[in-house]
Design an enzyme around this catalytic site. Structure first.
Site, mmCIF file in Angstrom:
data_model
loop_
_atom_site.group_PDB
_atom_site.id
_atom_site.type_symbol
_atom_site.label_atom_id
_atom_site.label_comp_id
_atom_site.label_asym_id
_atom_site.label_seq_id
_atom_site.Cartn_x
_atom_site.Cartn_y
_atom_site.Cartn_z
ATOM 1 N N ARG A 1 3.600 3.765 12.071
ATOM 2 C CA ARG A 1 2.132 3.689 12.154
ATOM 3 C C ARG A 1 1.636 4.905 12.937
ATOM 4 O O ARG A 1 2.177 5.223 14.008
ATOM 5 C CB ARG A 1 1.730 2.396 12.866
ATOM 6 C CG ARG A 1 0.254 2.099 12.850
ATOM 7 C CD ARG A 1 -0.248 1.561 11.540
ATOM 8 N NE ARG A 1 0.270 0.226 11.227
ATOM 9 C CZ ARG A 1 0.133 -0.352 10.046
ATOM 10 N NH1 ARG A 1 -0.499 0.256 9.062
ATOM 11 N NH2 ARG A 1 0.638 -1.551 9.821
ATOM 12 N N LYS B 1 9.664 -4.609 2.036
ATOM 13 C CA LYS B 1 8.686 -4.688 0.933
ATOM 14 C C LYS B 1 8.746 -3.431 0.074
ATOM 15 O O LYS B 1 8.739 -3.504 -1.163
ATOM 16 C CB LYS B 1 7.260 -4.827 1.483
ATOM 17 C CG LYS B 1 6.902 -6.208 1.987
ATOM 18 C CD LYS B 1 5.478 -6.168 2.533
ATOM 19 C CE LYS B 1 5.123 -7.446 3.258
ATOM 20 N NZ LYS B 1 3.848 -7.341 3.968
ATOM 21 N N ASN C 1 -5.031 4.200 1.358
ATOM 22 C CA ASN C 1 -4.387 2.883 1.296
ATOM 23 C C ASN C 1 -5.367 1.757 1.026
ATOM 24 O O ASN C 1 -4.992 0.706 0.508
ATOM 25 C CB ASN C 1 -3.652 2.597 2.610
ATOM 26 C CG ASN C 1 -4.534 2.764 3.826
ATOM 27 O OD1 ASN C 1 -4.961 3.879 4.123
ATOM 28 N ND2 ASN C 1 -4.831 1.681 4.520
ATOM 29 N N CYS D 1 0.797 -1.228 0.000
ATOM 30 C CA CYS D 1 0.000 0.000 0.000
ATOM 31 C C CYS D 1 0.835 1.287 0.000
ATOM 32 O O CYS D 1 0.314 2.350 -0.355
ATOM 33 C CB CYS D 1 -0.966 -0.011 1.178
ATOM 34 S SG CYS D 1 -0.206 -0.529 2.722
ATOM 35 N N HIS E 1 -2.495 6.794 3.942
ATOM 36 C CA HIS E 1 -1.065 6.732 4.264
ATOM 37 C C HIS E 1 -0.358 7.982 3.738
ATOM 38 O O HIS E 1 -0.571 8.388 2.581
ATOM 39 C CB HIS E 1 -0.407 5.532 3.577
ATOM 40 C CG HIS E 1 -0.760 4.200 4.168
ATOM 41 N ND1 HIS E 1 -1.562 4.026 5.272
ATOM 42 C CD2 HIS E 1 -0.365 2.946 3.793
ATOM 43 C CE1 HIS E 1 -1.662 2.733 5.549
ATOM 44 N NE2 HIS E 1 -0.952 2.056 4.668
#
Ligand SMILES: NC(=O)c1ccc[n+]([C@@H]2O[C@H](COP(=O)([O-])OP(=O)(O)OC[C@H]3O[C@@H](n4cnc5c(N)ncnc54)[C@H](OP(=O)(O)O)[C@@H]3O)[C@@H](O)[C@H]2O)c1
Length: 322
Positions: free
Chosen positions: A217, A195, A297, A111, A224
């Site tokens: 977070r 990732k 996201n 995402c 996001h």
């Protein structure tokens, strides 16, 4: 995904909703009606042309080959298949043509990697990318519905003067910012940071791109943010970068700090485009840009991108029964 399919008028003859045994007997809204939820099993994909997966990697590893065997093209949201050599990892605005090389499975990227590559790609085409530094500000929904609910409960508990409970995430997210929650990997990085690095390189066909990420977070339900520093091969001014981004597919530039114009998750949630603001020269290097990205996201970072892949697959004639 169901909402996006209906909103975009995706051509369907039949849509079925699959989930775990837990959801059997419940319904889910789709296009003005309610679909009964069926429990996933090995025969679920008979007669299905396109299977949109949005479950865990374990489920994707087990059931995607079964769906492909049954004649479907699988578009998988999990990370299970993303880095496999024979599986295209696709952001339609960036590498649509990779869909053609699929062997039954197309992977939907991370995402943060999706909006990042939407923004990096036009800049790369214009001036070349030498190095990219990313810091993310990721919303609770990126970890699934359970963390959205926990954030809500914690926020209500704090407002009521009671002790917030923490069970889904390793740390309290409400009234906090958490630089973790993803599985630790080598050299101090975590799974999410790895990732972003690997997927960005694969999507952009730049295996040697110098890129690093820090993932955080934040107590936001949806949307996001990414703070990005980019060193380019050729020089580019902030105005030129805004012009390049403003004419690129899928991007909206909102950039006038004097008018308090910059994208925020609150404003971007529910939107399809990737929003860019705070574009400026990185004064610490000869050829550098700093900018701020926000995208929904759950839509562009997941469901919308998957449905866009399905649309492209149909247009390219790679869906077997259409
Ligand atoms: N959220 C994001 O922003 C985002 C972005 C990109 C990729 N992803 C990836 O997309 C996938 C789904 O994420 P999510 O956020 O949508 O998670 P989620 O809200 O937790 O939903 C998970 C879904 O998987 C189903 N499921 C669980 N166990 C199952 C089983 N044994 N058989 C069949 N279905 C099962 C659940 O059904 P029940 O309700 O019946 O349990 C639920 O529909 C994950 O791999 C995630 O990493 C998420």
């Amino acid at each position: 995904m169901l909402k996006v399919l209906a909103q975009r008028g995706f051509p369907t003859e039949r849509v079925i909703a699959l989930a775990s045994e837990r959801s059997k007997g419940m319904t889910v809204a789709y296009n003005g009606s309610h679909l009964p939820i069926e429990a996933l099993h090995e025969d679920s994909f008979k007669g299905i042309d396109i299977a949109l997966f949005a479950a865990s990697s374990d489920i994707a590893l087990m059931y995607a080959p079964i769906a492909v065997e049954g004649g479907a093209i699988v578009i998988d949201n999990s990370s299970a298949w993303r880095m496999k050599a024979n599986v295209p990892l696709v952001v339609p605005e960036v590498n649509r043509d990779d869909i053609a090389s699929n062997e039954g499975i197309v992977a939907n990227p991370n995402c943060c990697a999706i909006p990042l590559t939407v923004v990096l790609n036009p800049l790369h085409k214009k001036v070349g990318l030498e190095r990219v530094l990313v810091s993310t500000y990721q919303s609770a929904s990126g970890a699934g519905k359970a963390l959205v609910d926990e954030l809500d409960e914690q926020t209500r508990a704090i407002a009521a003067g009671t002790e917030p409970q923490t069970s889904v995430y390793p740390r309290q997210l409400a009234y906090n910012v958490v630089p973790g929650g993803w599985r630790p990997e080598a050299d101090g990085y975590n799974e999410e940071e790895v990732k972003i690095v690997n997927e960005t390189r694969k999507i952009m066909h730049l295996p040697d791109l110098r890129i690093t990420a820090t993932c955080v977070r934040v107590p936001v339900p949806v949307g996001h943010g990414e703070s990005v520093f980019i060193e380019t091969f050729d020089a580019i001014t902030a105005d030129e970068a805004r012009a390049v981004l403003g004419s690129a597919p899928g991007i909206i530039v909102e950039d006038d700090p004097h008018a308090k114009l910059y994208p925020t998750p609150h404003d971007v949630a529910g939107k399809d485009e990737v929003y860019v603001g705070r574009v400026r020269r990185d004064a610490s290097t000869a050829r550098g840009l700093a900018l701020w990205i926000v995208s929904d996201n759950v839509r562009k970072g997941a469901a919308l991108n998957a449905v866009q892949i399905a649309e492209e697959a149909i247009e390219m004639g790679v869906v077997s029964r259409t």
